[in-house]
Design an enzyme around this catalytic site. Sequence first.
Site, PDB file in Angstrom:
ATOM      1  N   GLY A 280      12.773  -6.224  -4.690  1.00 43.26           N
ATOM      2  CA  GLY A 280      11.786  -6.814  -5.391  1.00 43.26           C
ATOM      3  C   GLY A 280      11.780  -8.193  -5.607  1.00 43.26           C
ATOM      4  N   ARG A 325      11.847  -8.511   1.326  1.00 37.77           N
ATOM      5  CA  ARG A 325      10.994  -9.580   1.156  1.00 37.77           C
ATOM      6  C   ARG A 325      11.666 -10.955   1.166  1.00 37.77           C
ATOM      7  NH1 ARG A 325       5.541  -9.380  -1.075  1.00 37.77           N
ATOM      8  NH2 ARG A 325       6.423  -7.740  -2.025  1.00 37.77           N
ATOM      9  N   ARG A 362      -2.490  -8.121   3.237  1.00 31.27           N
ATOM     10  CA  ARG A 362      -1.920  -8.267   1.647  1.00 31.27           C
ATOM     11  C   ARG A 362      -2.966  -9.052   0.935  1.00 31.27           C
ATOM     12  NH1 ARG A 362       1.596 -11.074   0.288  1.00 31.27           N
ATOM     13  NH2 ARG A 362       2.538 -10.053  -1.206  1.00 31.27           N
ATOM     14  N   TYR A 366      -3.757  -6.898  -2.220  1.00 33.13           N
ATOM     15  CA  TYR A 366      -3.094  -7.227  -3.407  1.00 33.13           C
ATOM     16  C   TYR A 366      -3.907  -8.400  -3.718  1.00 33.13           C
ATOM     17  CZ  TYR A 366       0.800  -4.326  -1.176  1.00 33.13           C
ATOM     18  OH  TYR A 366       1.511  -3.393  -0.673  1.00 33.13           O
ATOM     19  N   CYS A 393     -14.978  -6.480  11.004  1.00 34.23           N
ATOM     20  CA  CYS A 393     -16.546  -6.193  10.533  1.00 34.23           C
ATOM     21  C   CYS A 393     -15.959  -5.895   9.094  1.00 34.23           C
ATOM     22  CB  CYS A 393     -16.970  -5.311  11.306  1.00 34.23           C
ATOM     23  SG  CYS A 393     -17.065  -5.795  12.803  1.00 34.23           S
TER      24      CYS A 393
HETATM   25  C1  LIG Z   1      10.344  -1.853  -1.155  1.00 38.57           C
HETATM   26  C2  LIG Z   1      11.505  -1.482  -1.685  1.00 38.57           C
HETATM   27  C3  LIG Z   1      12.556  -2.403  -1.504  1.00 38.57           C
HETATM   28  C4  LIG Z   1      12.252  -3.947  -1.211  1.00 38.57           C
HETATM   29  O1  LIG Z   1      11.127  -4.528  -1.730  1.00 38.57           O
HETATM   30  P1  LIG Z   1      11.068  -6.205  -1.763  1.00 38.57           P
HETATM   31  O2  LIG Z   1       9.929  -6.377  -2.615  1.00 38.57           O
HETATM   32  O3  LIG Z   1      10.730  -6.197  -0.277  1.00 38.57           O
HETATM   33  O4  LIG Z   1      12.644  -6.814  -1.967  1.00 38.57           O
HETATM   34  C5  LIG Z   1      13.620  -2.101  -1.854  1.00 38.57           C
HETATM   35  N1  LIG Z   1      14.016  -0.937  -2.457  1.00 38.57           N
HETATM   36  C6  LIG Z   1      13.220   0.106  -2.479  1.00 38.57           C
HETATM   37  C7  LIG Z   1      13.470   1.424  -2.998  1.00 38.57           C
HETATM   38  C8  LIG Z   1      11.897  -0.371  -2.243  1.00 38.57           C
HETATM   39  O5  LIG Z   1      10.733   0.806  -2.406  1.00 38.57           O
END
Ligand SMILES: *Cc1c(COP(=O)(O)O)cnc(C)c1O
Length: 465
Positions: A280, A325, A362, A366, A393
């Site tokens: 994350g 990410r 995205r 989002y 479309c």
């Molecule tokens: C999506 C996810 C990640 C990776 O998230 P990023 O935002 O791409 O770093 C890591 N662990 C779990 C359990 C996830 O669901």
Amino acid sequence: MSRSAHPAGPRHADVLPEGHYSGPAADLNELDSKVWAQTVTRDDDANGVVTVGGIDVKTLAERHGTPAYVLDEDDFRQRARAWRTAFGHDADVFYAGKAFLSRAVVRWLHEEGLNLDVCSGGELATALSAGMPADRIAFHGNNKSTDEIERAIRAGVGRIVLDSFQEIVRVAHIAQSLGKRQRVQIRITVGVEAHTHEFIATAHEDQKFGIPLAGGQAAEAVRRALQLDGLELIGIHSHIGSQIFDMSGFEVAAHRVVGLLKDIRDEHGIELPEIDLGGGLGIAYTSDDDPREPHEIAKALTEIVTRECDSARLRTPRISVEPGRAIVGPTAFTLYEVGTIKPLDGLRTYVSVDGGMSDNIRTALYDAEYSVALVSRRSDAEPMLARVVGKHCESGDIVVKDAFLPGDLAPGDLIAVPATGAYCRSMASNYNHVLRPPVVAVKDGESRVIVRRETEEDLLRLDVG
Ligand SMILES: *Cc1c(COP(=O)(O)O)cnc(C)c1O
């Protein structure tokens, strides 16, 4: 998703909402190294064409067509290595395959010493077919099928992350019937929710993932897992959000996870050896974003966990993290050819490209922010307020909601949207039977297709009539 809900967008070019996005950069030809892959530069000897990995984008477009995801292999490897090095030998880095997975990527990760998260049979098959050792694979998901669980156990995956009470029993049963003892972690929800610059320490655990810490549910899950012969419980897992810049969410999460480890020690007399803090970590999509370096993140997380464990008088467990990410996101851009340009008086100019929501969902999904640049030449024309849209479309088919592009932009120009390495190709669709673009890896003056462009034949092959 990264910011609070936006207004629908400016009505007039001269009344832009405050803080919505930066005004035009002083020079639209400038490429902010924060959002572009490392080897991207503008070649001022060649009319300002942009190059990446030593190849200019016009050559890439001629060779591979547009749209295309162009991925800087050196940049990918360096980011992977930076994460690996930052965490050292007492921790594990699992790349989250869902961000973008292909066999080339699996090989790079393997070579750079990373582990891999998968969350479906398809991702597992891709990982195994590219030679990732099974014991370096973690299997995730809130609804793994019996077949997926069986394949993962047979393959010998390093861990399965258990996501529900039912799954604890299911995995134990399948492991036992295969005569195996499966290493597992239990994913818990600690009531922390983190997105970008804010986090909520008291979020409701009202989500499909994990087992709530609240009400003693996580402790009960641990009790059950410890009783089952088919399982070897190695740790607790927590993942709190996405596109996070503020480390304090991890601080609260780690405090709560360690609290559980302490309760487990007190109740069962065992200290679980591992803790996974999930992924994350945020990246820069626009110049306004300031992500932290892997070494800062590693230092912060290690200190937090060590401090919490010291005060609970626990041995510090082995830490793992799961960035997706943060590794692949910044390494790629999407190269598009400009098609129809439609100026709407007093509003903005709609710039249509030859892809759209099928290669980048995205923005629609989002409300994500991106930047964009003219890359096939330099231009000193006046900036124009533009919205980059796709060819689908659907009026929500927006790639870049608000951006400035040179006023002399013309059909046939190439534009590129940076930071599309994560959650773009992996979430791509065939909407309108548009063909999914290739992923082209560039390095040392050479380009190599690592995922080829879809063909109409591919589409028709699935349609068995
Ligand atoms: C999506 C996810 C990640 C990776 O998230 P990023 O935002 O791409 O770093 C890591 N662990 C779990 C359990 C996830 O669901």
